[in-house]
Design an enzyme around this catalytic site. Structure first.
Site: not given
Lengths: 433, 433
Positions: B106, B191, B206
Site C-alpha cells: 500500500k 507492532e 489506503k
C-alpha cells in the site's frame, strides 16, 4: 476533448432497469467515454411496445420492436428482457456474431449458464452478468477474480429483497405472514404474483449462479433444494426473538467433504440465524452475501439487491469494463467449471432443526421424545418446555447438526407418535457455532 | 490430467503474507492450474536472509537473496516486500521487462501509483494490487470494474485493523487508550512501534488508493489530511456510548461539489458514527469499506483487513486472474485517472464537531458560547450540560455541518474565551443524518 472511437450498444428491454441504463448512458456519455476509452453509443432500445408508458422518457427514435435486427448491429448487447426466450436466442446469436454481452437475467444464467459460457469462450467474446445476483452489489467479479486463488467453503446469502422485507417486517412489527405480504405488495416490494419470490425460485436461480462460480463447477438449478417462506408463522418469529435469533430466507452454497470425496450443496430455505450474525443486520429489502473461504476467512458484501438505478449501476459497470477490454483487445475471460463436482442430495446435507411440538402433558413424554431422536442418532442441543395450556404442553427442541435425511425421519416419527398432538413448526438453524 | 503451460512466478518477500502465498501455491498447484489455465510455477522466493526463522517452512532451494535476478527470470512478479525501495525499482524493472506484477504494498501504490500505472500501461502489462487495501476484502476490483459505470460520491472505510481493535476494546471494556494499546501490542495486533497504525499513516495510504480509484483521479498521499487516535480518551468513548455512537478511525474519500466545480477530499481521522451504522458493527481487527454511489446507493464490503493467509488470499486472486489473462492474451487494463480533480483543502471540507468544554458555572455562559458559534456561522445541533463539579460545569456541544476552517476558528475562539476553563475534547461526527 479526446476523440474516442465509438462502440455500438444495443439495449434489449426498457423496464425499470433498462430505462435507467438508457438514462445513465445518455446523461453521462462523456464521463463513461473517458473511463472506457470509447464512446458507448446507444444505437437502439428493443422493446415490446414502442408506445408503452415508462418511468423514464426515452428518445423515441431509439426505440424498436425488432430486437434481433437491433442486436445484430451492435458491438455490445445488453440483455434486460428477463425470462428464457427470446433472451437466450438473442444472447447466443449476439455472441456467435462476435458481439460482447451484458445480461442481468438470473433466470437465463441459472438455466443456461454453461451454454452461454461455452458460446462466449468459443468465440473469445465477453459475457458479464454482475447484475444477475445481488443487484448493485459486486459479487460476481469478487467470486470470479478476487477469490480465484482461494478455496471457498460456503456462500450464504440474503439474495431476495422481497422475502427479506416480509420477514423483517414480521420481526419489526410482529406482523403475520399474510399481513406482511400484503404490505410488501402495497409498497411495491412484492409483485402481484409473488410466487417467484416467496416460493424461493428467484433465490434458487441466484444460488445456482453463486455455487457454480464459487466452486468452479456446474450446479443445475433443478438440483437446488428450494423451500419458500409462506410457512413462517408469527409464532416462529416470536420464538426466534426469544432465542435471540432472526428468520432469514437464505441461499446456501456449501462444499461438503465426505467419504466419497467432495460434493457441493446448493439450497434455499428460511432458517434461524444468530441475532449477532452480520446477516441478521440486513434489513428491509437489502441483500447481503456472506462468503467463507479457507484463506480469506469471512467476507460480506452488502447493498441494494434490486431497484432500477441500483441494478443499472451493475449493468453499467459491466458495460464499461467490457468496453475497456474491447478497446485494448484480447478475448473475454472464460468462466471455469473444471471442478465438475457432484451435487449432494439434500438428505445427505448436515443441518440443524428447531421443532415446536404440542405434546401430551404427562410424565415420561420428554423421555419418549428424546428416545426417538436417539434412535435416529440425532442429539438434542436445547429443549424448552412451555407451560401447559389445556391437555397439551408446548415443547421447543433444537438439534445438533445431523444429515437432513435423519432429521426428516425424526419429524416423521414424531408426527405419528401417540404423545405428539401436532408439530407446530420445523425450521432449520444456520450459522450457529 | 491436462498438461498446462507454465508461468514462472517470482515471489519477493517471505514474511507473514509471502510465506502463506508460497505455501498455498505449493499446496494447491493443481487446482490453481485448472483455474488459471496455466501452471503457476514458483521459481524462487527473494528474501533478505535465507536462514531467517519463518512461520512456514519453505523449500530451501527456492530461496535467494538476489531479488533483481529472480524477478528478471519471471513471467509474473509478486512483490510483498513493503516499503518504497527496493520495491519500487523491482516493480518498475519487472514491468519494463514485460512481466506482470502483483503487489500488496500500500505504501508503494500510495506514493508511486501513477508512476507504476503509467509503466504498466505503456508496456500493456498487468499490475494488480487487491491486497493493498482491506487485506482479504475485494475492494479494488469492485471500484475499478463493478462500479466503473456509476458515480461514486463517498467512500468511508475502516481500513486499519490495529486501531479498530484498540477503539473496539475501549468501547467493550472501558479501557484507556494506554491500556488498549498495550493489550493490542501484547496480542500482536499492534507492532512494537505502532506509529504507522495509531498515527493514521497506514490508513492514509489506503485513503489515497481508494480516492484515486473511486474518483478516477490522482490523490497524492501528502494531500490526505491525517489525524491519529492517540487523543481519544476513555471520556470521549463514554460520551459516545451515552449518545448511542461509536468512535472509529475512518478513511473518508469524498466528492465535493462547489461554486468552483468539483473537488475531492481524502482524510483520515477518528470520528463518531451512529451506533446503528453498518460500520459501527465492525469489531476487533476487522475492516469494512462503505461506498456510496449515485445509482448503486450504499454498499459495504466487510472482512479481514490483515493477516498472513487472509492477505495471501487477495494476492493469489490477483495472481490467478493475471495468469488467466496472460494465457489468453491481451494487455492489462489501465487504471484511469482522467478526471484530474483538484483536492479540497481540509479547511473547505464540511464536517461536524462534537466539543466538550469545561466552562465557568455562572449564568450567561451558555449564551456567550452560543454567540461565538453564531459569529462563525456555525449552528448548534445538540447541547448537553453536565452537573457542575467544582467551579466549572461540563458542556458537550454538537454542531451542524460547517466548513472545517470555521469549526477550527470556533475552537480557537473558545480556547481563549474567559469563561472556558479547558477544551476537553474535539471530535468529528460522521455519517449522521
Amino acid at each position: 476533448m479526446t476523440a474516442y472511437r465509438s462502440l455500438k450498444v444495443a439495449l434489449l428491454g426498457a423496464g425499470s432497469v433498462g430505462s435507467q441504463v438508457a438514462r445513465l448512458l445518455l446523461e453521462h456519455g462523456d464521463e463513461l467515454a473517458a473511463r472506457a476509452g470509447a464512446r458507448i453509443e446507444l444505437v437502439g432500445i428493443g422493446v415490446r411496445d414502442v408506445d408503452a408508458q415508462r418511468d423514464v422518457e426515452l428518445p423515441r427514435e431509439l426505440l424498436t420492436t425488432d430486437l434481433a435486427r437491433l442486436a445484430a448491429s451492435a458491438d455490445i448487447v445488453v440483455e434486460l428482457l428477463g425470462g428464457i426466450e427470446p433472451a437466450r436466442t438473442l444472447v447466443l446469436d449476439a455472441l456467435n456474431a462476435g458481439a460482447d454481452v451484458v445480461t442481468a437475467n438470473k433466470a437465463l444464467v441459472a438455466a443456461h449458464g454453461p451454454e452461454l459460457f461455452d458460446a462466449a469462450e468459443r468465440v473469445g467474446g465477453q459475457l458479464a452478468f454482475e447484475a444477475a445476483v445481488g443487484g448493485a452489489i459486486p459479487i460476481i467479479r469478487p467470486l470470479e477474480a478476487s477469490l480465484a486463488g482461494d478455496r471457498i467453503t460456503r456462500v450464504m446469502g440474503i439474495v431476495n429483497g422481497t422475502t427479506n422485507y416480509i420477514l423483517d417486517l414480521m420481526h419489526r412489527e410482529g406482523a403475520t405472514m399474510e399481513d406482511a405480504l400484503a404490505e410488501a405488495t402495497r409498497l411495491g416490494y412484492a409483485e402481484a404474483d409473488p410466487t417467484a419470490d416467496v416460493e424461493g425460485y428467484d433465490a434458487a436461480s441466484k444460488a445456482t449462479i453463486l455455487a457454480s462460480l464459487a466452486f468452479h463447477t456446474t450446479v443445475p438449478v433443478e438440483q437446488v433444494h428450494r423451500e419458500g417462506i409462506l410457512d413462517i408463522s408469527a409464532e416462529v418469529v416470536q420464538q426466534a426473538e426469544r432465542d435471540g435469533r432472526v428468520v432469514k430466507l437464505l441461499a446456501i452454497c456449501e462444499r461438503l467433504d465426505g467419504p466419497d470425496g467432495e460434493r457441493v450443496s446448493a439450497r434455499v430455505y428460511p432458517a434461524l440465524i444468530p441475532g449477532d450474525h452480520p446477516l441478521a443486520a440486513v434489513h428491509e429489502a437489502k441483500n447481503a452475501i456472506f462468503v467463507t473461504a479457507e484463506a480469506a476467512g469471512d467476507l460480506m458484501f452488502y447493498g441494494a439487491g434490486a431497484g432500477g438505478p441500483e441494478t443499472a449501476s451493475a449493468v453499467l459497470g459491466d458495460l464499461v469494463s467490457i468496453a475497456r477490454r474491447h478497446v485494448i483487445g484480447g478475448p473475454g475471460l472464460a468462466v471455469s467449471s473444471h471442478a465438475n463436482l457432484p451435487i449432494a442430495p439434500i438428505a445427505d446435507v448436515p443441518t440443524r432443526y428447531q421443532l415446536r411440538l404440542a405434546v401430551a402433558d404427562r410424565p415420561g413424554v420428554l423421555a419418549a421424545i428424546a428416545t426417538i431422536l436417539g434412535q435416529h442418532d440425532v442429539s438434542i442441543e436445547a429443549i424448552e418446555q412451555h407451560v401447559a395450556d389445556g391437555p397439551t404442553a408446548s415443547l421447543v427442541l433444537g438439534t445438533h447438526a445431523a444429515p437432513e435425511g435423519r432429521l426428516q425421519q425424526v419429524v416423521d416419527a414424531l408426527r405419528t407418535h401417540e404423545d405428539v398432538a401436532s408439530i407446530d413448526h420445523v425450521i432449520r438453524i444456520e450459522a450457529q457455532a
